[in-house]
Write an enzyme that holds these catalytic residues in place. Structure first.
Site, PDB file in Angstrom:
ATOM      1  CG  ASP A 257      43.513  41.678  47.140  1.00  0.00           C
ATOM      2  OD1 ASP A 257      43.290  41.274  45.986  1.00  0.00           O
ATOM      3  OD2 ASP A 257      42.899  42.650  47.631  1.00  0.00           O
TER       4      ASP A 257
HETATM    5  C1  BGC Z   1      41.091  43.385  44.815  1.00  0.00           C
HETATM    6  C2  BGC Z   1      40.257  42.225  45.293  1.00  0.00           C
HETATM    7  C3  BGC Z   1      39.914  41.316  44.136  1.00  0.00           C
HETATM    8  C4  BGC Z   1      41.180  40.887  43.453  1.00  0.00           C
HETATM    9  C5  BGC Z   1      40.949  39.931  42.288  1.00  0.00           C
HETATM   10  C6  BGC Z   1      42.248  42.962  43.931  1.00  0.00           C
HETATM   11  O1  BGC Z   1      42.866  44.026  43.325  1.00  0.00           O
HETATM   12  O2  BGC Z   1      41.577  44.097  45.937  1.00  0.00           O
HETATM   13  O3  BGC Z   1      39.101  42.697  45.922  1.00  0.00           O
HETATM   14  O4  BGC Z   1      39.186  40.213  44.591  1.00  0.00           O
HETATM   15  O5  BGC Z   1      41.849  42.023  42.954  1.00  0.00           O
HETATM   16  O6  BGC Z   1      40.371  40.573  41.219  1.00  0.00           O
END
Ligand code: BGC
Length: 720
Positions: A257
């Protein structure tokens, strides 16, 4: 694969790490641009993947840079959060989950994949399969609701929809299933907080949706931000390597993430980026999203002997193989070749969005006021969401434009052209400004009927949007109370990403509807229900609490040694409120009146390798066509480990014509009764079981019957 191995043999360490690196694009007001510093990084082979860059032109420009100007010409993975739509925005997760229809779940992912691919993307960060049982947690808005079986079915439907039957097709994109795992159970519902649950709960509740997605062929998975009992998921070797890759057989790419590898320092398990990078890589995390931890930390980790070159190569191989499966080496420009889409009024994607949105709406209360008849001439449409276009898109609007959605006012005006609709906001979403309330009350007084559109702003749910007390924000409750005090027939529309605390509103309003965030066609879909053009069929994918003190709340609770009994002090209940939810899982009304009767099993005794065949009749006693959802729950009354009071095992639809009856038949292999026993091995324990069938998890309305599973020799059968 030979191609991939040959490439790896030619790569420098920096180029290898580049393939494990994913960097975000910059945004300017008109859309995404390639980040200045990424251009050089891509040329040098140090950036092998990007996120947040969409639009065919931008995607092709950056792909061209990688393919034509980097030494090895390796194309990029281009990922984006296409969580509930790309250009056309569909209802949010728990709303769509409440349709209980796999074909619909798959169709929205397919449409989103087509649009994402037309935007030049080859990867989406979806589906989000986090089970959520605590409405304080804002990300409940993104997921499948509270139930494991529902999440399993959604998981496989979404993977099929995004990836299609051939990942290399121009309309297929990689599904990145997230967030592995148990992200939805943070302490006190607080975003990014620690999760501490037993291995049994992990295996029973949180792992199966990911297992289903892996079985459906999910090509990527994203570990969650949280730690599980002190081990951050980004570094969780046991869960990522042994369980996900080992037991569940996941062979795809793990994408961290956003910045999660660097955050291992904050978690307190790594002293510097080299340690953080080594922990993540050794746990099997292939791509570092935005932490620059691999680029900065891996060379040093290698020097210190914390990781080995074969370990780096293994991750590089997985990333390159995925690019190969996507067909990127054959044609990096395959996606995004079609001219960009619009979501103009008559596009087929809008028709799909409208249909899915109206299927998602849950009618929570109706004293007979709905559907609206044309005689009502003057309607006061009040509240901060009455004409709130961009809010209708909800928390992940991807490439959906703020100007696309149909507002409630627009939907209602076109459905009721002969009515006089006065629209007043009354209050804002969250400010304490009461100055416009008198005008709105005046409008209400002059109307025959009042429709109140209240709830959350789109950014009040979703990521980093935990709320300690999820009622109506700002002074909306006060406003609603003032309107209800007028005694007019009043319909309340609740737009939100979670169940809100609204007991008093349900008590006093004539009708209440959960309208979640419905996306591009929100206003039309809501109007379709209000005027009876569509008979409501949405059901709750989450148990709706009366009060905050009841959370976490979900139907699949284990029995207590002292079950709730209001006449007995020493039982499992609250002194101040009823122990039952405001609305149970599966609840939802329609304009018709269905009854479920005559539950029967094909046989009262089934061998462990047999199957249970259940039938039940559904009668449409009303005068309108409609659809009822039938849930088949199971109860194992005596087992080596206490089983939940109810476990959902199947659901099906019945659509008997008015005055008619139809039979719903469901089949369940006995192997589906397996559960992690005393030693956590999954097995069926023969004995007596109860089948409970009905239209929700409300125990009072379930029909029940028993059957016996007989052992075919030994006492248990292993379930692989
Ligand atoms: C979120 C994810 C997301 C990623 C990319 C993160 O802050 O937890 O769900 O896919 O950002 O945008």
């Amino acid at each position: 694969m030979r191609h991939v191995d040959e490439l790896i043999a030619r790569m420098t360490l920096d180029e290898k790490i580049g393939q494990l690196n994913m960097i975000t694009a910059n945004f300017v007001i008109t859309g995404p641009t390639i980040a200045g510093d990424s251009t050089e990084g891509i040329r040098a082979g140090l950036i092998g993947n990007m996120l947040n860059l969409w639009g065919a032109e931008a995607a092709h420009a950056v792909q061209k840079l990688a393919v034509e100007e980097s030494r090895l010409g390796i194309p990029l993975l281009l990922g984006f959060d296409t969580v509930h739509g790309q250009r056309t925005i569909f209802p949010i997760g728990p709303a769509e989950a409440g349709i209980f229809d796999e074909q619909i779940w798959e169709s929205t992912a397919r449409q989103a994949a087509i649009e994402a691919a037309e935007d030049g993307l080859n990867m989406v960060f979806a589906p989000m399969l986090d089970i959520a049982r605590d409405p304080r947690w804002g990300r409940l808005a993104e997921g499948p609701g509270e139930d494991t079986y529902v999440a399993q079915r959604i998981g496989s439907a979404k993977v099929r929809g995004f990836q299609g039957s051939d990942l290399s097709a121009a309309e297929s994109v990689v599904a990145t299933v997230k967030h592995f795992c148990a992200y939805g159970a943070p302490t006190a519902g607080r975003e990014y907080a620690s999760v501490d649950i037993s291995e049994r709960t992990l295996r029973e509740v949180y792992l199966p949706p990911f297992e289903a997605a892996v079985k459906a062929g999910a090509a990527a998975i994203m570990p969650a931000f949280n730690d599980v009992a002190g081990i951050p998921m980004t570094a969780h070797r046991y869960l990522l390597r042994n369980v996900l890759r080992g037991e569940l057989g996941f062979e795809g790419v793990l994408v961290s993430d956003y910045n999660a590898i660097a955050e291992l320092l904050n978690h307190g398990v790594a002293a510097d980026l080299a340690e953080a990078a080594a922990l993540a890589l050794k746990a099997g995390v292939d791509i570092d999203m935005m932490a620059n931890a691999y680029s900065k930390g891996l060379p040093e980790a290698l020097r210190r002997g914390l990781v080995s070159m074969p370990e780096i190569d293994a991750s590089v191989r997985r990333v390159l193989s995925l690019k190969e499966r996507l067909g990127l080496f054959d044609d990096p420009f395959r996606r995004g070749r079609k001219v960009s889409l619009t979501v103009s009024g008559d596009s087929p994607s809008r028709a799909l969005a409208r249909d899915v949105a109206r299927h998602s709406i849950v009618l929570l209360k109706n004293d007979g006021l709905l559907p609206l008849t044309m005689e009502r001439r003057r309607i006061a449409l009040l509240g901060p969401l009455a004409d709130a276009r961009s809010e209708m898109n909800g928390p992940w609007s991807a490439a959906g434009q703020a100007s696309d959605p149909v507002t409630i006012l627009e939907g209602l005006s076109s459905a009721l052209p002969d009515c006089d609709i006065i629209c007043e906001q009354g209050v804002s979403l969250s400010e304490e400004d009461r100055s416009a309330i008198p005008l709105a009350l005046e409008a209400a007084r002059s109307a025959d009927i009042v429709i109140l559109a209240v709830g959350e702003g789109a950014r009040m749910s979703g990521e980093a949007a935990s709320r300690s007390s999820p009622g109506l924000p700002g002074c909306q409750q006060e406003f609603v109370d003032a309107v209800l005090d007028l005694g007019k027939p009043t319909i309340v529309l609740l737009s939100a990403g979670r169940p809100l605390l609204i007991s008093s509103i349900v008590e006093r309003a004539s009708a209440v509807m959960a309208t979640w965030w419905l996306g591009t066609e929100a206003g039309n879909a809501i109007a379709d229900i209000l005027v009876g053009r569509f008979n409501p069929s949405g059901r709750l994918s989450v148990t709706w609490p009366r009060e905050l003190g009841q959370v976490p709340i979900f139907y699949a609770q284990r029995p207590s040694g002292r079950p709730a009994n209001t006449d007995d002090h020493y039982t499992s209940k609250y002194l101040d409120i009823d122990v039952t939810p405001l609305f149970p899982f599966g609840y939802g009304l329609s304009y018709g009146n269905f009854t479920v009767e005559n539950l029967r099993l094909e046989s009262g005794s089934v061998p462990v390798d047999g199957q249970i065949i259940m039938s039940v009749d559904v009668v449409n006693n009303g005068g309108v066509p409609g659809e009822e959802t039938i849930f088949l729950f199971l109860r194992d009354p005596v087992a080596s480990v206490a089983r939940p009071l109810l476990e959902l095992k199947r659901f099906a639809k019945a659509r008997p014509a008015p005055g008619e009856r139809s039979t719903v038949r469901m089949t369940l292999p006995v192997s589906d009764l397996a559960f992690p026993g005393l030693d956590l091995t999954c097995a069926v324990e023969p004995g007596e079981f109860e089948v409970c069938v009905g239209t929700s998890a409300d125990p009072k309305q379930l029909l029940r019957t028993r059957f016996r599973v007989t052992s075919g020799g030994g006492d248990q059968i292993s379930h692989s």
